[in-house]
Design a protein around this motif. Structure first.
Motif, PDB file in Angstrom:
ATOM      1  N   TRP A 133      -0.453  -4.286   9.559  1.00 48.50           N
ATOM      2  CA  TRP A 133      -0.563  -3.461   8.348  1.00 48.50           C
ATOM      3  C   TRP A 133       0.030  -2.076   8.612  1.00 48.50           C
ATOM      4  CZ3 TRP A 133      -2.469   1.084   6.468  1.00 48.50           C
ATOM      5  CH2 TRP A 133      -2.685   1.181   5.101  1.00 48.50           C
ATOM      6  N   ALA A 178       0.837  -1.207   0.000  1.00 45.75           N
ATOM      7  CA  ALA A 178       0.000   0.000   0.000  1.00 45.75           C
ATOM      8  C   ALA A 178       0.870   1.254   0.000  1.00 45.75           C
ATOM      9  CB  ALA A 178      -0.927   0.001   1.210  1.00 45.75           C
ATOM     10  N   LYS A 190      -0.632   4.660  -1.536  1.00 46.37           N
ATOM     11  CA  LYS A 190      -1.905   4.733  -0.823  1.00 46.37           C
ATOM     12  C   LYS A 190      -1.720   5.422   0.518  1.00 46.37           C
ATOM     13  CE  LYS A 190      -3.856   0.644  -3.006  1.00 46.37           C
ATOM     14  NZ  LYS A 190      -4.335  -0.727  -2.806  1.00 46.37           N
ATOM     15  N   TRP A 218       3.371  -0.348   6.918  1.00 48.16           N
ATOM     16  CA  TRP A 218       3.244   0.908   6.179  1.00 48.16           C
ATOM     17  C   TRP A 218       4.209   1.940   6.758  1.00 48.16           C
ATOM     18  CZ3 TRP A 218       2.564   6.048   6.139  1.00 48.16           C
ATOM     19  CH2 TRP A 218       2.072   6.658   4.989  1.00 48.16           C
ATOM     20  N   ASP A 241      -7.811  -0.339   1.928  1.00 46.16           N
ATOM     21  CA  ASP A 241      -7.117  -1.497   1.353  1.00 46.16           C
ATOM     22  C   ASP A 241      -8.113  -2.656   1.252  1.00 46.16           C
ATOM     23  OD1 ASP A 241      -5.548  -3.791   0.840  1.00 46.16           O
ATOM     24  OD2 ASP A 241      -3.807  -2.870   1.788  1.00 46.16           O
TER      25      ASP A 241
END
Length: 74
Positions: free
Chosen positions: A58, A17, A22, A62, A29
């Motif tokens: 996640w 991502a 993103k 990120w 997502d």
């Protein structure tokens, strides 16, 4: 073993991502959201990672990708 594979998948999706540009909003997502289909709020299926663990993996991935990119440009 499913627990570990779910955490690894969530981490991979977080990194992807970031690399795809993103925003840091896991709700955007769709592939990650698919991991929560058929789950009840507050209920972790036996042998699986909790929703919080999946979401945290996640976000951690990120953030790590973001920090790595920032230091790569120094």
């Amino acid at each position: 073993m499913k627990h570990n594979s779910q955490i690894l998948l969530a981490s991979t999706l977080g990194t992807i991502a970031f690399e795809q540009g993103k925003k840091r909003i896991l709700g955007l997502d769709q592939e990650l959201n698919n991991m929560f289909i058929n789950r009840q709020i507050g209920v972790t299926p036996k042998g699986e990672a909790s929703s919080i663990e999946i979401m945290q993996a996640w976000y951690d991935a990120w953030d790590a990708a973001n920090i790595s990119k920032q230091y790569a440009n120094v």
